[in-house]
Design a protein around this motif. Structure first.
Motif, PDB file in Angstrom:
ATOM      1  N   ILE A   1     -52.121  25.783  -3.381  1.00 18.00           N
ATOM      2  CA  ILE A   1     -51.822  25.341  -4.746  1.00 18.00           C
ATOM      3  C   ILE A   1     -50.988  24.062  -4.701  1.00 18.00           C
ATOM      4  N   CYS A   2     -49.961  24.049  -3.868  1.00 17.85           N
ATOM      5  CA  CYS A   2     -49.103  22.863  -3.768  1.00 17.85           C
ATOM      6  C   CYS A   2     -49.874  21.658  -3.233  1.00 17.85           C
ATOM      7  N   ALA A   3     -50.754  21.881  -2.258  1.00 20.69           N
ATOM      8  CA  ALA A   3     -51.543  20.778  -1.701  1.00 20.69           C
ATOM      9  C   ALA A   3     -52.499  20.214  -2.747  1.00 20.69           C
ATOM     10  N   LEU A   4     -53.145  21.087  -3.520  1.00 21.80           N
ATOM     11  CA  LEU A   4     -54.050  20.617  -4.566  1.00 21.80           C
ATOM     12  C   LEU A   4     -53.311  19.817  -5.635  1.00 21.80           C
ATOM     13  N   VAL A   5     -52.121  20.271  -5.985  1.00 19.41           N
ATOM     14  CA  VAL A   5     -51.323  19.538  -6.972  1.00 19.41           C
ATOM     15  C   VAL A   5     -50.904  18.184  -6.410  1.00 19.41           C
ATOM     16  N   GLN A   6     -50.538  18.136  -5.130  1.00 18.59           N
ATOM     17  CA  GLN A   6     -50.155  16.861  -4.520  1.00 18.59           C
ATOM     18  C   GLN A   6     -51.333  15.898  -4.481  1.00 18.59           C
ATOM     19  N   ILE A   7     -52.518  16.403  -4.168  1.00 13.24           N
ATOM     20  CA  ILE A   7     -53.718  15.562  -4.185  1.00 13.24           C
ATOM     21  C   ILE A   7     -53.973  15.048  -5.597  1.00 13.24           C
ATOM     22  N   LEU A   8     -53.807  15.928  -6.596  1.00 13.36           N
ATOM     23  CA  LEU A   8     -53.987  15.524  -7.992  1.00 13.36           C
ATOM     24  C   LEU A   8     -53.012  14.415  -8.367  1.00 13.36           C
ATOM     25  N   LEU A   9     -51.784  14.535  -7.931  1.00 12.75           N
ATOM     26  CA  LEU A   9     -50.786  13.502  -8.227  1.00 12.75           C
ATOM     27  C   LEU A   9     -51.114  12.189  -7.515  1.00 12.75           C
ATOM     28  N   ASP A  10     -51.586  12.279  -6.276  1.00 12.77           N
ATOM     29  CA  ASP A  10     -51.856  11.070  -5.492  1.00 12.77           C
ATOM     30  C   ASP A  10     -53.127  10.352  -5.927  1.00 12.77           C
ATOM     31  N   LYS A  11     -54.139  11.083  -6.321  1.00 14.58           N
ATOM     32  CA  LYS A  11     -55.450  10.494  -6.592  1.00 14.58           C
ATOM     33  C   LYS A  11     -55.677  10.140  -8.062  1.00 14.58           C
ATOM     34  N   THR A  12     -54.823  10.592  -8.942  1.00 13.62           N
ATOM     35  CA  THR A  12     -54.970  10.257 -10.357  1.00 13.62           C
ATOM     36  C   THR A  12     -53.720   9.518 -10.820  1.00 13.62           C
ATOM     37  N   LYS A  13     -53.749   9.069 -12.031  1.00 12.88           N
ATOM     38  CA  LYS A  13     -52.587   8.394 -12.607  1.00 12.88           C
ATOM     39  C   LYS A  13     -51.784   9.339 -13.501  1.00 12.88           C
ATOM     40  N   MET A  14     -52.008  10.644 -13.321  1.00 12.86           N
ATOM     41  CA  MET A  14     -51.270  11.621 -14.125  1.00 12.86           C
ATOM     42  C   MET A  14     -49.812  11.654 -13.709  1.00 12.86           C
ATOM     43  N   LEU A  15     -48.932  11.721 -14.687  1.00  7.07           N
ATOM     44  CA  LEU A  15     -47.511  11.808 -14.431  1.00  7.07           C
ATOM     45  C   LEU A  15     -47.148  13.254 -14.082  1.00  7.07           C
ATOM     46  N   PRO A  16     -46.060  13.459 -13.329  1.00  5.71           N
ATOM     47  CA  PRO A  16     -45.694  14.813 -12.912  1.00  5.71           C
ATOM     48  C   PRO A  16     -45.499  15.785 -14.082  1.00  5.71           C
ATOM     49  N   GLY A  17     -44.951  15.316 -15.187  1.00  3.63           N
ATOM     50  CA  GLY A  17     -44.761  16.188 -16.341  1.00  3.63           C
ATOM     51  C   GLY A  17     -46.078  16.712 -16.891  1.00  3.63           C
ATOM     52  N   ARG A  18     -47.075  15.860 -16.922  1.00  2.00           N
ATOM     53  CA  ARG A  18     -48.393  16.283 -17.412  1.00  2.00           C
ATOM     54  C   ARG A  18     -49.056  17.251 -16.456  1.00  2.00           C
ATOM     55  N   VAL A  19     -48.850  17.053 -15.168  1.00  3.64           N
ATOM     56  CA  VAL A  19     -49.414  17.981 -14.183  1.00  3.64           C
ATOM     57  C   VAL A  19     -48.740  19.348 -14.320  1.00  3.64           C
ATOM     58  N   MET A  20     -47.436  19.356 -14.557  1.00  2.56           N
ATOM     59  CA  MET A  20     -46.739  20.632 -14.739  1.00  2.56           C
ATOM     60  C   MET A  20     -47.244  21.356 -15.976  1.00  2.56           C
ATOM     61  N   VAL A  21     -47.450  20.641 -17.065  1.00  3.81           N
ATOM     62  CA  VAL A  21     -47.990  21.247 -18.281  1.00  3.81           C
ATOM     63  C   VAL A  21     -49.401  21.770 -18.026  1.00  3.81           C
ATOM     64  N   LEU A  22     -50.189  21.017 -17.276  1.00  9.05           N
ATOM     65  CA  LEU A  22     -51.543  21.453 -16.923  1.00  9.05           C
ATOM     66  C   LEU A  22     -51.506  22.757 -16.128  1.00  9.05           C
ATOM     67  N   LEU A  23     -50.577  22.884 -15.201  1.00 10.88           N
ATOM     68  CA  LEU A  23     -50.463  24.100 -14.405  1.00 10.88           C
ATOM     69  C   LEU A  23     -50.059  25.296 -15.265  1.00 10.88           C
ATOM     70  N   VAL A  24     -49.084  25.108 -16.132  1.00 17.24           N
ATOM     71  CA  VAL A  24     -48.649  26.210 -16.999  1.00 17.24           C
ATOM     72  C   VAL A  24     -49.789  26.641 -17.919  1.00 17.24           C
ATOM     73  N   CYS A  25     -50.474  25.692 -18.512  1.00 15.82           N
ATOM     74  CA  CYS A  25     -51.596  26.020 -19.397  1.00 15.82           C
ATOM     75  C   CYS A  25     -52.733  26.689 -18.632  1.00 15.82           C
ATOM     76  N   THR A  26     -52.998  26.238 -17.419  1.00 18.86           N
ATOM     77  CA  THR A  26     -54.038  26.858 -16.600  1.00 18.86           C
ATOM     78  C   THR A  26     -53.679  28.299 -16.274  1.00 18.86           C
ATOM     79  N   GLY A  27     -52.429  28.559 -15.943  1.00 18.63           N
ATOM     80  CA  GLY A  27     -51.989  29.924 -15.681  1.00 18.63           C
ATOM     81  C   GLY A  27     -52.139  30.818 -16.896  1.00 18.63           C
ATOM     82  N   ALA A  28     -51.828  30.284 -18.070  1.00 12.58           N
ATOM     83  CA  ALA A  28     -51.973  31.063 -19.300  1.00 12.58           C
ATOM     84  C   ALA A  28     -53.443  31.344 -19.607  1.00 12.58           C
ATOM     85  N   VAL A  29     -54.295  30.356 -19.417  1.00  7.00           N
ATOM     86  CA  VAL A  29     -55.729  30.543 -19.678  1.00  7.00           C
ATOM     87  C   VAL A  29     -56.328  31.527 -18.678  1.00  7.00           C
TER      88      VAL A  29
END
Length: 118
Positions: free
Chosen positions: A13-41
């Motif tokens: 999970i941590c490696a996938l998030v790090q790849i997402l941060l490195d390969k996209t222009k998403m800010l860390p706050g948006r990635v955190m919100v994405l993770l929380v929303c994904t967990g809820a869904v």
């Protein structure tokens, strides 16, 4: 085997998030919100519970687990209180964890004397 599963799932999970941060222009706050929303869904769909049983702490500690906790709280509060449960369930379910983070963060700031970055 539980420890091994928790280790590799949490690491994945941590490696996938790090790849997402490195390969996209998403800010860390948006990635955190994405993770929380994904967990809820995933909790709402019913996928997260078997995943949690398999991975243990590797699935419950990251932000995906926090989203699932929020979903469980909302689901329980809606069955008990109706429509108002949508607004109060997440707070009720996560209050202890958030309070502990605040208290321990404050205690750490007293012990370690934080400094501002230059």
């Amino acid at each position: 085997m539980d420890y091994i599963n928790a280790f590799w799932v949490g690491g994945l999970i941590c490696a996938l998030v790090q790849i997402l941060l490195d390969k996209t222009k998403m800010l860390p706050g948006r990635v955190m919100v994405l993770l929380v929303c994904t967990g809820a869904v995933l909790g709402a769909v019913g996928i997260y519970e078997p995943f949690l049983k398999f991975a243990g702490g590797g699935a419950s500690v990251p932000l995906l687990g926090f989203g699932n906790v929020l979903w469980k709280g909302v689901e329980k509060a809606v069955t008990e209180k109706g429509f108002l449960g949508i607004f109060m369930g997440g707070f009720t379910a996560s209050a202890v964890g958030i309070s502990a983070a605040l208290v321990f963060g404050y205690l750490a700031s007293l012990i370690f004397k934080p400094k501002m970055k230059d």
